[in-house]
Design a protein around this motif. Structure first.
Motif, PDB file in Angstrom:
ATOM      1  N   LEU A  92       0.657  -1.190  -0.037  1.00  0.00           N
ATOM      2  CA  LEU A  92       0.089   0.212  -0.049  1.00  0.00           C
ATOM      3  C   LEU A  92       0.806   1.270  -0.116  1.00  0.00           C
ATOM      4  O   LEU A  92       0.565   1.930   0.785  1.00  0.00           O
ATOM      5  CB  LEU A  92      -0.991  -0.214   1.123  1.00  0.00           C
ATOM      6  N   THR A  93       1.699   1.377  -1.038  1.00  0.00           N
ATOM      7  CA  THR A  93       2.497   2.334  -1.365  1.00  0.00           C
ATOM      8  C   THR A  93       2.014   2.942  -2.867  1.00  0.00           C
ATOM      9  O   THR A  93       1.938   2.161  -3.526  1.00  0.00           O
ATOM     10  CB  THR A  93       4.006   2.227  -1.024  1.00  0.00           C
ATOM     11  N   GLY A  94       2.553   4.171  -2.905  1.00  0.00           N
ATOM     12  CA  GLY A  94       2.336   4.618  -4.540  1.00  0.00           C
ATOM     13  C   GLY A  94       1.069   4.984  -4.631  1.00  0.00           C
ATOM     14  O   GLY A  94      -0.112   4.968  -3.880  1.00  0.00           O
ATOM     15  N   ARG A  95       0.605   4.790  -6.001  1.00  0.00           N
ATOM     16  CA  ARG A  95      -0.945   5.356  -6.415  1.00  0.00           C
ATOM     17  C   ARG A  95      -1.595   4.082  -6.358  1.00  0.00           C
ATOM     18  O   ARG A  95      -1.292   2.955  -7.045  1.00  0.00           O
ATOM     19  CB  ARG A  95      -0.534   5.754  -7.960  1.00  0.00           C
ATOM     20  N   LEU A  96      -2.857   4.325  -6.113  1.00  0.00           N
ATOM     21  CA  LEU A  96      -3.986   3.262  -6.081  1.00  0.00           C
ATOM     22  C   LEU A  96      -5.185   4.039  -6.625  1.00  0.00           C
ATOM     23  O   LEU A  96      -5.704   4.848  -5.980  1.00  0.00           O
ATOM     24  CB  LEU A  96      -4.165   2.662  -4.819  1.00  0.00           C
ATOM     25  N   ASN A  97      -5.667   3.366  -7.871  1.00  0.00           N
ATOM     26  CA  ASN A  97      -7.022   4.020  -8.042  1.00  0.00           C
ATOM     27  C   ASN A  97      -8.089   3.301  -7.743  1.00  0.00           C
ATOM     28  O   ASN A  97      -8.242   2.010  -8.224  1.00  0.00           O
ATOM     29  CB  ASN A  97      -7.092   4.141  -9.697  1.00  0.00           C
ATOM     30  N   LEU A  98      -9.077   3.726  -6.764  1.00  0.00           N
ATOM     31  CA  LEU A  98     -10.132   2.896  -6.250  1.00  0.00           C
ATOM     32  C   LEU A  98     -11.362   3.735  -6.363  1.00  0.00           C
ATOM     33  O   LEU A  98     -11.674   5.052  -6.624  1.00  0.00           O
ATOM     34  CB  LEU A  98      -9.933   3.292  -4.826  1.00  0.00           C
ATOM     35  N   GLY A  99     -12.182   2.643  -7.042  1.00  0.00           N
ATOM     36  CA  GLY A  99     -13.713   3.369  -7.703  1.00  0.00           C
ATOM     37  C   GLY A  99     -14.559   2.745  -6.319  1.00  0.00           C
ATOM     38  O   GLY A  99     -14.591   1.568  -5.800  1.00  0.00           O
ATOM     39  N   VAL A 100     -15.454   3.782  -6.244  1.00  0.00           N
ATOM     40  CA  VAL A 100     -16.554   3.540  -5.041  1.00  0.00           C
ATOM     41  C   VAL A 100     -17.834   3.781  -5.672  1.00  0.00           C
ATOM     42  O   VAL A 100     -17.857   4.831  -6.185  1.00  0.00           O
ATOM     43  CB  VAL A 100     -15.994   4.336  -3.802  1.00  0.00           C
ATOM     44  N   ILE A 101     -19.051   3.050  -5.222  1.00  0.00           N
ATOM     45  CA  ILE A 101     -20.332   3.447  -5.648  1.00  0.00           C
ATOM     46  C   ILE A 101     -21.124   4.505  -4.858  1.00  0.00           C
ATOM     47  O   ILE A 101     -20.594   4.686  -3.650  1.00  0.00           O
ATOM     48  CB  ILE A 101     -21.300   2.013  -5.797  1.00  0.00           C
ATOM     49  N   PRO A 102     -21.925   5.315  -5.433  1.00  0.00           N
ATOM     50  CA  PRO A 102     -22.432   6.447  -4.475  1.00  0.00           C
ATOM     51  C   PRO A 102     -23.179   6.257  -3.320  1.00  0.00           C
ATOM     52  O   PRO A 102     -23.255   6.952  -2.529  1.00  0.00           O
ATOM     53  CB  PRO A 102     -23.363   7.134  -5.673  1.00  0.00           C
ATOM     54  N   THR A 103     -23.560   4.750  -3.257  1.00  0.00           N
ATOM     55  CA  THR A 103     -24.166   4.602  -2.024  1.00  0.00           C
ATOM     56  C   THR A 103     -23.235   3.835  -1.115  1.00  0.00           C
ATOM     57  O   THR A 103     -24.005   3.550   0.230  1.00  0.00           O
ATOM     58  CB  THR A 103     -25.338   3.537  -2.388  1.00  0.00           C
ATOM     59  N   ILE A 104     -21.932   4.084  -1.331  1.00  0.00           N
ATOM     60  CA  ILE A 104     -20.949   3.756  -0.171  1.00  0.00           C
ATOM     61  C   ILE A 104     -19.987   4.754   0.195  1.00  0.00           C
ATOM     62  O   ILE A 104     -19.976   5.097   1.235  1.00  0.00           O
ATOM     63  CB  ILE A 104     -20.314   2.187  -0.811  1.00  0.00           C
ATOM     64  N   ALA A 105     -19.666   5.544  -0.914  1.00  0.00           N
ATOM     65  CA  ALA A 105     -18.660   6.322  -0.661  1.00  0.00           C
ATOM     66  C   ALA A 105     -18.926   7.543   0.299  1.00  0.00           C
ATOM     67  O   ALA A 105     -18.023   7.703   1.208  1.00  0.00           O
ATOM     68  CB  ALA A 105     -18.656   7.083  -2.349  1.00  0.00           C
ATOM     69  N   PRO A 106     -20.101   8.066   0.271  1.00  0.00           N
ATOM     70  CA  PRO A 106     -20.357   9.047   1.572  1.00  0.00           C
ATOM     71  C   PRO A 106     -20.091   8.708   2.929  1.00  0.00           C
ATOM     72  O   PRO A 106     -20.105   9.452   3.735  1.00  0.00           O
ATOM     73  CB  PRO A 106     -21.360   9.887   0.876  1.00  0.00           C
ATOM     74  N   PHE A 107     -20.510   7.329   2.945  1.00  0.00           N
ATOM     75  CA  PHE A 107     -20.554   6.768   4.289  1.00  0.00           C
ATOM     76  C   PHE A 107     -19.350   6.088   4.765  1.00  0.00           C
ATOM     77  O   PHE A 107     -18.947   6.234   6.031  1.00  0.00           O
ATOM     78  CB  PHE A 107     -21.951   5.797   4.472  1.00  0.00           C
ATOM     79  N   ILE A 108     -18.564   5.606   3.998  1.00  0.00           N
ATOM     80  CA  ILE A 108     -17.469   4.884   4.519  1.00  0.00           C
ATOM     81  C   ILE A 108     -16.115   5.435   4.173  1.00  0.00           C
ATOM     82  O   ILE A 108     -15.187   5.581   4.860  1.00  0.00           O
ATOM     83  CB  ILE A 108     -17.316   3.420   3.909  1.00  0.00           C
ATOM     84  N   LEU A 109     -16.054   6.624   3.291  1.00  0.00           N
ATOM     85  CA  LEU A 109     -14.773   7.172   3.161  1.00  0.00           C
ATOM     86  C   LEU A 109     -14.335   8.135   4.323  1.00  0.00           C
ATOM     87  O   LEU A 109     -13.011   8.014   4.542  1.00  0.00           O
ATOM     88  CB  LEU A 109     -14.871   7.977   1.762  1.00  0.00           C
ATOM     89  N   PRO A 110     -15.210   9.018   4.658  1.00  0.00           N
ATOM     90  CA  PRO A 110     -14.790  10.049   5.743  1.00  0.00           C
ATOM     91  C   PRO A 110     -14.139   9.262   6.885  1.00  0.00           C
ATOM     92  O   PRO A 110     -13.106  10.061   7.540  1.00  0.00           O
ATOM     93  CB  PRO A 110     -16.166  10.845   6.244  1.00  0.00           C
ATOM     94  N   ASP A 111     -14.287   7.961   7.193  1.00  0.00           N
ATOM     95  CA  ASP A 111     -13.700   7.388   8.376  1.00  0.00           C
ATOM     96  C   ASP A 111     -12.538   6.603   7.655  1.00  0.00           C
ATOM     97  O   ASP A 111     -11.446   6.569   8.334  1.00  0.00           O
ATOM     98  CB  ASP A 111     -14.324   6.660   9.074  1.00  0.00           C
ATOM     99  N   LEU A 112     -12.634   6.069   6.687  1.00  0.00           N
ATOM    100  CA  LEU A 112     -11.607   5.233   5.838  1.00  0.00           C
ATOM    101  C   LEU A 112     -10.372   5.980   5.780  1.00  0.00           C
ATOM    102  O   LEU A 112      -9.121   5.738   5.840  1.00  0.00           O
ATOM    103  CB  LEU A 112     -12.209   4.512   4.647  1.00  0.00           C
ATOM    104  N   LEU A 113     -10.488   6.945   5.175  1.00  0.00           N
ATOM    105  CA  LEU A 113      -9.336   7.867   4.240  1.00  0.00           C
ATOM    106  C   LEU A 113      -8.427   8.265   5.525  1.00  0.00           C
ATOM    107  O   LEU A 113      -7.385   8.378   5.326  1.00  0.00           O
ATOM    108  CB  LEU A 113      -9.779   9.114   3.815  1.00  0.00           C
ATOM    109  N   PRO A 114      -8.799   8.858   6.856  1.00  0.00           N
ATOM    110  CA  PRO A 114      -7.989   9.337   7.625  1.00  0.00           C
ATOM    111  C   PRO A 114      -7.188   8.226   8.380  1.00  0.00           C
ATOM    112  O   PRO A 114      -5.976   8.209   8.686  1.00  0.00           O
ATOM    113  CB  PRO A 114      -8.745  10.070   8.855  1.00  0.00           C
ATOM    114  N   ASN A 115      -8.176   6.940   8.569  1.00  0.00           N
ATOM    115  CA  ASN A 115      -7.365   6.029   9.105  1.00  0.00           C
ATOM    116  C   ASN A 115      -6.110   5.155   8.111  1.00  0.00           C
ATOM    117  O   ASN A 115      -4.839   4.910   8.340  1.00  0.00           O
ATOM    118  CB  ASN A 115      -8.173   4.700   9.311  1.00  0.00           C
TER     119      ASN A 115
END
Length: 300
Positions: A92-115
């Motif tokens: 998990l170094t370098g670039r990673l292109n992640l696709g997320v569907i709209p009914t998941i993104a706003p609910f999981i990403l705010p907590d996932l990204l800081p972690n």
């Protein structure tokens, strides 16, 4: 024989996708004149006409379509080569292109990204929010490395890692005149009382299946384009809907008069990750999946 360059293949794949020289050049971050020269050079190297050009349109020839398919495979193999070299680095170094569907993104990403920033500071995560079908297409084409989706969903040429279950609840206005939430039956709902997202959102199909909605007459012909619109209509008591646990526990229902009621344990969708079969970064993706599962478990 003069072989095509990687640049020429990338440009032609972009042209086949956009069907427009200007838009394809823009997508490749190059001037249209340089882009056109590269396509002509590719045709010259291959000794074949790949594009029929007119003043108003671009048509990929039959040979061109076949070349585009092979070009995508060649580019994917080259990306795989780079992945093999990358796999010897720290995970998990370098670039990673992640696709997320709209009914998941706003609910999981705010907590996932800081972690993720804390645990993997050298990871450069690029996000794209799109429907499952479009995300899968981009994954297979190599534009995305990994997608986070809701299951079940029929996908080809991918490996899938289930993460956790996302249960459905009934959602309606607290003083709803449409149903009595404590005393209602799925077999006896008013006509067109169930509001769902429009076609193209897998949450619509998951709600219909997981919540066992068999009578299509109960589903409104008016569909929402987003969860925010759906919640607004339910808050106005225009209809009822079915929300997932992650949506219910978010700020989506704040300042509304909507109340939720749990359904049985079998009413759920499953959140998972998917990546191309044979990816050299599979172990990294599994590590990311374990991080997401741990994060979710700590929130329960």
């Amino acid at each position: 024989m003069t072989l095509p360059t990687i640049k020429q293949l990338r440009y032609f794949v972009a042209l086949e996708k956009h069907q427009h020289f200007g838009n394809a050049a823009k997508a490749c971050f190059v001037s249209q004149s340089a882009f056109s020269v590269a396509i002509k050079e590719l045709e010259s190297h291959l000794g074949a006409q790949l594009v029929d050009r007119t003043n108003k349109s671009v048509t990929i020839t039959r040979t061109g379509r076949e070349i585009a398919n092979h070009a995508r495979l060649c580019l994917r193999d080259l990306e795989y080569l780079a992945e093999v070299a990358h796999s010897d680095q720290k995970p998990l170094t370098g670039r990673l292109n992640l696709g997320v569907i709209p009914t998941i993104a706003p609910f999981i990403l705010p907590d996932l990204l800081p972690n993720l920033r804390s645990s993997f500071p050298d990871l450069r995560l690029y996000l794209r929010e799109d429907t499952t079908r479009s995300s899968h297409d981009l994954l297979i084409e190599g534009e995305l490395d990994l997608i986070m989706i809701a299951l079940p969903y029929k996908l080809s040429n991918v490996e899938i890692m289930p993460l956790f279950k996302d249960h459905f609840s009934l959602a309606c206005h607290k003083n709803s005149k449409i149903i009595d939430p404590n005393n209602y039956s799925l077999n006896n709902l008013p006509k067109e009382s169930v509001l769902l997202l429009e076609d193209g959102h897998c949450l619509r199909d998951h709600a219909l299946s997981a919540c066992k909605i068999r009578n299509q007459d109960t589903v409104s012909r008016f569909a929402a384009s987003s969860l925010l619109t759906l919640v607004s209509m339910v808050d106005s008591d225009i209809g009822i809907t079915y929300l997932t646990e992650m949506a219910k526990n978010s700020s989506l229902l704040q300042n509304t008069d909507i109340e939720t009621y749990p359904l049985d344990e079998k009413s759920y969708r499953e959140i998972g990750l998917a990546w191309r079969k044979g990816s050299a970064r599979e172990e990294e993706f599994k590590l990311l999946g374990e991080c997401i599962k741990t994060m979710h478990a700590s929130q329960d």
